[in-house]
Design an enzyme around this catalytic site. Sequence first.
Site, PDB file in Angstrom:
ATOM      1  CG  PHE A  23      -2.214  -1.284   0.883  1.00  0.00           C
ATOM      2  CD1 PHE A  23      -2.910  -1.779   0.297  1.00  0.00           C
ATOM      3  CD2 PHE A  23      -1.335  -2.199   2.752  1.00  0.00           C
ATOM      4  CE1 PHE A  23      -3.752  -2.816   0.186  1.00  0.00           C
ATOM      5  CE2 PHE A  23      -2.043  -3.295   2.560  1.00  0.00           C
ATOM      6  CZ  PHE A  23      -2.907  -3.831   1.091  1.00  0.00           C
ATOM      7  CG  ASP A  92       4.055  -5.087 -10.488  1.00  0.00           C
ATOM      8  OD1 ASP A  92       4.425  -4.153  -9.043  1.00  0.00           O
ATOM      9  OD2 ASP A  92       2.817  -4.968 -10.482  1.00  0.00           O
ATOM     10  CD  GLU A  93       3.084  -7.334  -6.028  1.00  0.00           C
ATOM     11  OE1 GLU A  93       4.214  -8.019  -5.291  1.00  0.00           O
ATOM     12  OE2 GLU A  93       2.805  -6.336  -6.355  1.00  0.00           O
ATOM     13  CB  ALA A  94      10.840  -8.014  -8.362  1.00  0.00           C
ATOM     14  CG  LEU A 171      -0.452 -13.683  -4.491  1.00  0.00           C
ATOM     15  CD1 LEU A 171      -0.594 -14.030  -5.439  1.00  0.00           C
ATOM     16  CD2 LEU A 171       0.479 -12.221  -4.137  1.00  0.00           C
TER      17      LEU A 171
END
Length: 190
Positions: A23, A92-94, A171
């Site tokens: 966030f 993204d989301e490495a 997740l």
Amino acid sequence: MFIEPSLAGGRRGWIEVICGSMFSGKTEELIRRLKRARIANLKVEIFKPMIDTRYDVQHIVSHDESRIISTPLENSQQILLLAQEVDVVGIDEAQFFDGELPEVCDQLALRGIRVIVAGLDMDFLGKPFGQMPFLLAKADYITKLHAICVKCGNIANYSYRKSKDSHTVLLGETDLYEPRCRHCYYEGVE
């Protein structure tokens, strides 16, 4: 596999890492940079791990619902195959990619590609997450973003898990996580 920098056609590539807690706006910032690159008529390719299907299977989507089309991948080596003749690669989301991602990013930068990577720098236990520490070490530019602590309103850099599930990868959104400052994360302020 080492790629000679001279094969990059004179262009200089680099690695940018956008990190922070859940966030904090990481994906929003990644999308903003990628859209700016497209405005500049640069060829952009965007990738995300196949595991991330929270909002959409193909798009990367921020919490404010900004979105951009991406290619979901099973492993980071696929990026080298799919990122041909591009100027910018977004990832993204490495933290969910495999251990080869830092080397893949190095390879892309040596090809003269601007690589922009976004991911969580810490997991819900407050520990370095996945390949992010290695990407941060290799990065030419680092942007650390902060959320706002839902308990006290200070800056938050921890992702507090509200569930008792102990799996590192779980997740979820506000149903499972909330941003907290250091004090509220460790002290458990309710």
